[in-house]
Design an enzyme around this catalytic site. Structure first.
Site, PDB file in Angstrom:
ATOM      1  N   ASN A   5     -10.010   0.501  -0.180  1.00  0.00           N
ATOM      2  CA  ASN A   5      -9.079   0.299   0.924  1.00  0.00           C
ATOM      3  C   ASN A   5      -9.770   0.535   2.271  1.00  0.00           C
ATOM      4  O   ASN A   5     -10.449   1.556   2.442  1.00  0.00           O
ATOM      5  CB  ASN A   5      -7.905   1.266   0.795  1.00  0.00           C
ATOM      6  CG  ASN A   5      -6.979   0.883  -0.335  1.00  0.00           C
ATOM      7  OD1 ASN A   5      -7.390   0.267  -1.317  1.00  0.00           O
ATOM      8  ND2 ASN A   5      -5.722   1.236  -0.199  1.00  0.00           N
TER       9      ASN A   5
ATOM     10  N   ASP B 292       0.849  -1.193   0.000  1.00  0.00           N
ATOM     11  CA  ASP B 292       0.000   0.000   0.000  1.00  0.00           C
ATOM     12  C   ASP B 292       0.891   1.252   0.000  1.00  0.00           C
ATOM     13  O   ASP B 292       1.808   1.358   0.824  1.00  0.00           O
ATOM     14  CB  ASP B 292      -0.864  -0.049   1.271  1.00  0.00           C
ATOM     15  CG  ASP B 292      -1.932   1.020   1.313  1.00  0.00           C
ATOM     16  OD1 ASP B 292      -2.388   1.444   0.239  1.00  0.00           O
ATOM     17  OD2 ASP B 292      -2.328   1.410   2.429  1.00  0.00           O
ATOM     18  N   HIS B 293       0.638   2.192  -0.909  1.00  0.00           N
ATOM     19  CA  HIS B 293       1.380   3.456  -0.956  1.00  0.00           C
ATOM     20  C   HIS B 293       2.905   3.322  -0.952  1.00  0.00           C
ATOM     21  O   HIS B 293       3.582   3.931  -0.113  1.00  0.00           O
ATOM     22  CB  HIS B 293       0.966   4.376   0.209  1.00  0.00           C
ATOM     23  CG  HIS B 293      -0.427   4.896   0.084  1.00  0.00           C
ATOM     24  ND1 HIS B 293      -0.756   5.937  -0.749  1.00  0.00           N
ATOM     25  CD2 HIS B 293      -1.584   4.502   0.658  1.00  0.00           C
ATOM     26  CE1 HIS B 293      -2.059   6.164  -0.670  1.00  0.00           C
ATOM     27  NE2 HIS B 293      -2.591   5.296   0.165  1.00  0.00           N
TER      28      HIS B 293
ATOM     29  N   SER C 181     -13.530   5.282   4.466  1.00  0.00           N
ATOM     30  CA  SER C 181     -13.962   4.787   5.768  1.00  0.00           C
ATOM     31  C   SER C 181     -15.296   5.361   6.241  1.00  0.00           C
ATOM     32  O   SER C 181     -16.127   4.643   6.746  1.00  0.00           O
ATOM     33  CB  SER C 181     -12.895   5.066   6.828  1.00  0.00           C
ATOM     34  OG  SER C 181     -11.900   4.077   6.778  1.00  0.00           O
TER      35      SER C 181
ATOM     36  N   HIS D 140      -8.201   9.854   3.690  1.00  0.00           N
ATOM     37  CA  HIS D 140      -7.689   8.811   4.583  1.00  0.00           C
ATOM     38  C   HIS D 140      -8.090   9.132   6.025  1.00  0.00           C
ATOM     39  O   HIS D 140      -8.188  10.298   6.394  1.00  0.00           O
ATOM     40  CB  HIS D 140      -6.166   8.746   4.513  1.00  0.00           C
ATOM     41  CG  HIS D 140      -5.643   8.127   3.261  1.00  0.00           C
ATOM     42  ND1 HIS D 140      -4.741   8.751   2.450  1.00  0.00           N
ATOM     43  CD2 HIS D 140      -5.896   6.930   2.682  1.00  0.00           C
ATOM     44  CE1 HIS D 140      -4.451   7.961   1.426  1.00  0.00           C
ATOM     45  NE2 HIS D 140      -5.148   6.852   1.537  1.00  0.00           N
TER      46      HIS D 140
ATOM     47  N   GLU E 132      -1.624   6.183  -8.557  1.00  0.00           N
ATOM     48  CA  GLU E 132      -2.614   7.151  -8.075  1.00  0.00           C
ATOM     49  C   GLU E 132      -2.485   8.474  -8.815  1.00  0.00           C
ATOM     50  O   GLU E 132      -1.394   8.973  -9.056  1.00  0.00           O
ATOM     51  CB  GLU E 132      -2.451   7.374  -6.559  1.00  0.00           C
ATOM     52  CG  GLU E 132      -3.465   8.384  -5.999  1.00  0.00           C
ATOM     53  CD  GLU E 132      -3.425   8.481  -4.468  1.00  0.00           C
ATOM     54  OE1 GLU E 132      -3.231   7.457  -3.800  1.00  0.00           O
ATOM     55  OE2 GLU E 132      -3.582   9.604  -3.965  1.00  0.00           O
TER      56      GLU E 132
HETATM   57 ZN   LIG Z   1      -4.536   5.069   0.637  1.00  0.00          ZN
END
Ligand SMILES: [Zn+2]
Length: 289
Positions: A230, A80-81, A211, A178, A132
């Site tokens: 995610n 991730d990232h 989220s 995020h 991204e």
């Molecule tokens: Zn992310």
């Protein structure tokens, strides 16, 4: 069962569901998300952020591989990232089957240049790449970071970026951040931008930082073509809330990890199942046979 990110997401896109990518960066979260996937017969991406990897150490990946081999549900092991070419190569060497290179903060041409280099190296050994474009917001309380202000993905740029880099999936910015949003913030997704991107770009699209967006907006984005979402904060908040509750219980002298953690892991598992069902990934594991 270990599979690549490309196989994982191409099947999700064709069948109009989204694969959850769980940041399960500890020996407690890993079995919790695997059990959630087994109970719902769902595929998922096991996401590990570079900060999580340096905390856990490279040897943790051997444990993850063993756990993936033991289960029948399809899992892609995903970085991730990734922040640099070197981090991506390190992950590939450890046996990740999917890597993200996040050059979203770089100028457009520089993002293309490094992403292209990552794609060439990763594809040479059969590893899939997520990139991204645009910037995901940052609420200041997540490891993934992000930008203070969201810069929405420009659909025409997305088309050019995908064509020039050969990337397998693309994380786009359509109004997510995020972490967890402040109480007075009302997040909404820009479906107009998503629609334009899906008309111009044919690879699976990825949503980071979903989220706290309303469930109906998440469902709609999945129907429109988001193939991976995610999930990090959501599964960690319930784990730590439960742990806090257990430690604060009056007269509590609990200290054994095998006594403290099981109830917290159940909370993570419960939320992971909720997300799997929301993304319509439940009962989709058989599509990968
Ligand atoms: Zn992310």
């Amino acid at each position: 069962m270990l599979i690549t990110g490309k196989v994982m997401l191409d099947i999700a896109k064709q069948n109009k569901f989204a694969v959850p990518a769980f940041n399960a960066g500890s020996g407690q979260l890993l079995p919790a998300v695997i059990e959630a996937a087994e109970e719902t017969n769902a595929p998922f991406m096991m996401a590990i952020h570079p900060d999580e990897l340096s905390f856990l150490g490279d040897s943790y990946i051997a444990q993850v591989h063993a756990a993936i081999q033991e289960t029948k549900v399809p899992i892609a092991l995903h970085l991730d990232h990734g922040a640099s070419f070197e981090q991506v190569i390190h992950a590939i060497q450890l046996g990740f089957t999917s890597v993200m290179f996040d050059g979203s903060h770089l100028p457009f041409e520089e993002n293309i240049r490094i992403t292209k280099k990552v794609v060439e190296a990763a594809h040479a050994v059969g590893v899939s790449v997520e990139a991204e474009l645009g910037t995901i917001g940052d609420t200041g309380n997540s490891i993934e970071g992000g930008a203070t202000e969201i810069i929405f993905t420009n659909p025409k740029d997305a088309k050019e970026f995908v064509e020039r880099t050969g990337v397998d999936s693309l994380a786009i910015a359509i109004g997510t951040s995020h972490g967890i949003y402040p109480k007075d913030y009302d997040p909404h997704l820009r479906f107009d931008i998503l629609e334009e991107i899906t008309e111009l770009v044919d690879i699976p699209l990825v949503l980071h930082g979903g989220s706290s967006n309303p469930d109906d907006e998440i469902s709609k984005s999945v129907e429109m073509g988001i193939a991976k979402i995610n999930i990090s904060s959501d599964i960690k908040i319930v784990f730590s809330n439960k742990l806090r509750e257990i430690l604060n219980e009056s007269g509590s002298e609990v200290r054994e990890p095998n006594v403290m953690f099981p109830a917290c892991m159940e909370e993570t598992k419960r939320v992971a199942i909720e997300k799997i069902n929301l993304f319509k990934a439940n009962q989709k594991a058989d599509l990968y046979k």
